[in-house]
Design a protein around this motif. Structure first.
Motif, PDB file in Angstrom:
ATOM      1  N   ALA A 104      44.156  32.102  30.014  1.00  0.00           N
ATOM      2  CA  ALA A 104      43.422  32.855  31.046  1.00  0.00           C
ATOM      3  C   ALA A 104      44.084  32.676  32.404  1.00  0.00           C
ATOM      4  O   ALA A 104      44.209  33.643  33.172  1.00  0.00           O
ATOM      5  CB  ALA A 104      41.963  32.411  31.088  1.00  0.00           C
ATOM      6  N   ILE A 105      44.514  31.461  32.719  1.00  0.00           N
ATOM      7  CA  ILE A 105      45.198  31.205  33.992  1.00  0.00           C
ATOM      8  C   ILE A 105      46.450  32.058  34.083  1.00  0.00           C
ATOM      9  O   ILE A 105      46.690  32.731  35.093  1.00  0.00           O
ATOM     10  CB  ILE A 105      45.546  29.712  34.144  1.00  0.00           C
ATOM     11  CG1 ILE A 105      44.284  28.890  34.374  1.00  0.00           C
ATOM     12  CG2 ILE A 105      46.535  29.488  35.284  1.00  0.00           C
ATOM     13  CD1 ILE A 105      44.491  27.383  34.271  1.00  0.00           C
ATOM     14  N   ARG A 106      47.258  32.024  33.040  1.00  0.00           N
ATOM     15  CA  ARG A 106      48.505  32.791  33.048  1.00  0.00           C
ATOM     16  C   ARG A 106      48.238  34.288  33.222  1.00  0.00           C
ATOM     17  O   ARG A 106      48.867  34.957  34.038  1.00  0.00           O
ATOM     18  CB  ARG A 106      49.296  32.541  31.756  1.00  0.00           C
ATOM     19  CG  ARG A 106      50.696  33.137  31.816  1.00  0.00           C
ATOM     20  CD  ARG A 106      51.469  33.002  30.512  1.00  0.00           C
ATOM     21  NE  ARG A 106      51.003  34.018  29.569  1.00  0.00           N
ATOM     22  CZ  ARG A 106      50.358  33.768  28.427  1.00  0.00           C
ATOM     23  NH1 ARG A 106      50.089  32.543  28.065  1.00  0.00           N
ATOM     24  NH2 ARG A 106      49.970  34.749  27.650  1.00  0.00           N
ATOM     25  N   ARG A 107      47.261  34.800  32.491  1.00  0.00           N
ATOM     26  CA  ARG A 107      46.939  36.235  32.581  1.00  0.00           C
ATOM     27  C   ARG A 107      46.394  36.596  33.958  1.00  0.00           C
ATOM     28  O   ARG A 107      46.698  37.658  34.496  1.00  0.00           O
ATOM     29  CB  ARG A 107      45.958  36.618  31.491  1.00  0.00           C
ATOM     30  CG  ARG A 107      46.593  36.629  30.126  1.00  0.00           C
ATOM     31  CD  ARG A 107      45.629  37.036  29.057  1.00  0.00           C
ATOM     32  NE  ARG A 107      46.282  37.033  27.751  1.00  0.00           N
ATOM     33  CZ  ARG A 107      45.641  37.142  26.608  1.00  0.00           C
ATOM     34  NH1 ARG A 107      44.318  37.275  26.593  1.00  0.00           N
ATOM     35  NH2 ARG A 107      46.302  37.139  25.477  1.00  0.00           N
ATOM     36  N   TYR A 108      45.564  35.731  34.518  1.00  0.00           N
ATOM     37  CA  TYR A 108      45.012  36.006  35.842  1.00  0.00           C
ATOM     38  C   TYR A 108      46.089  35.973  36.917  1.00  0.00           C
ATOM     39  O   TYR A 108      46.056  36.785  37.840  1.00  0.00           O
ATOM     40  CB  TYR A 108      43.886  35.018  36.162  1.00  0.00           C
ATOM     41  CG  TYR A 108      42.508  35.547  35.826  1.00  0.00           C
ATOM     42  CD1 TYR A 108      42.291  36.383  34.734  1.00  0.00           C
ATOM     43  CD2 TYR A 108      41.423  35.223  36.607  1.00  0.00           C
ATOM     44  CE1 TYR A 108      41.040  36.876  34.450  1.00  0.00           C
ATOM     45  CE2 TYR A 108      40.164  35.712  36.330  1.00  0.00           C
ATOM     46  CZ  TYR A 108      39.982  36.532  35.245  1.00  0.00           C
ATOM     47  OH  TYR A 108      38.723  37.022  34.976  1.00  0.00           O
ATOM     48  N   ILE A 109      47.014  35.052  36.805  1.00  0.00           N
ATOM     49  CA  ILE A 109      48.105  35.009  37.784  1.00  0.00           C
ATOM     50  C   ILE A 109      48.947  36.278  37.674  1.00  0.00           C
ATOM     51  O   ILE A 109      49.306  36.882  38.692  1.00  0.00           O
ATOM     52  CB  ILE A 109      48.942  33.728  37.617  1.00  0.00           C
ATOM     53  CG1 ILE A 109      48.129  32.521  38.099  1.00  0.00           C
ATOM     54  CG2 ILE A 109      50.266  33.833  38.380  1.00  0.00           C
ATOM     55  CD1 ILE A 109      48.778  31.182  37.880  1.00  0.00           C
ATOM     56  N   GLU A 110      49.220  36.712  36.455  1.00  0.00           N
ATOM     57  CA  GLU A 110      49.985  37.951  36.260  1.00  0.00           C
ATOM     58  C   GLU A 110      49.232  39.158  36.804  1.00  0.00           C
ATOM     59  O   GLU A 110      49.800  39.989  37.519  1.00  0.00           O
ATOM     60  CB  GLU A 110      50.299  38.150  34.777  1.00  0.00           C
ATOM     61  CG  GLU A 110      51.312  37.177  34.221  1.00  0.00           C
ATOM     62  CD  GLU A 110      51.444  37.243  32.705  1.00  0.00           C
ATOM     63  OE1 GLU A 110      50.784  38.091  32.063  1.00  0.00           O
ATOM     64  OE2 GLU A 110      52.213  36.435  32.152  1.00  0.00           O
TER      65      GLU A 110
END
Length: 125
Positions: A104-110
């Protein structure tokens, strides 16, 4: 008496048809800003439980966004509500850092980066 009634009616009609204050009028990019605020709220919570040691970085990013945009009234309220919605949504789901939280962190940063780039490209001077 009818002249007075017509004058009051004209005054009411003028007030009702007056444009909304500029600060409260939605900008064409408000939906993107609200989504970005929600992403920042989610990151503020998730990065905290995943031991990033970033402190208030994402909350500070939200504050900088509000200061840059200077929304007033309902616009400001909606942006803050988006941040809180993002934070609270993940707070209810995750109590500790999990592989899903990391995704989720990775997707939100993207997604947040994409929204920022798109807004800058479309609306920056």
């Amino acid at each position: 008496m009818s002249t007075r009634f017509l004058a009051i009616f004209a005054l009411i009609l003028a007030c009702a048809s007056a444009p909304a204050r500029a600060q409260d009028v939605a900008a064409p990019f408000d939906a993107d800003l609200q989504r970005l605020a929600e992403i920042l709220g989610g990151l503020h919570y998730l990065r905290g439980i995943c031991g990033s040691n970033e402190g208030n970085k994402w909350r500070s990013e939200m504050q900088a966004l509000i200061e840059a945009e200077t929304p007033a009234g309902e616009r400001r309220t909606r942006m803050i509500a988006g941040f809180n919605r993002g934070y609270n949504g993940f707070q209810q789901t995750y109590r500790s850092c999990t592989p899903a939280a990391t995704v989720a962190i990775r997707r939100y940063i993207e997604e947040g980066s994409k929204i920022s780039r798109d807004l800058t490209a479309r609306y920056a001077n």
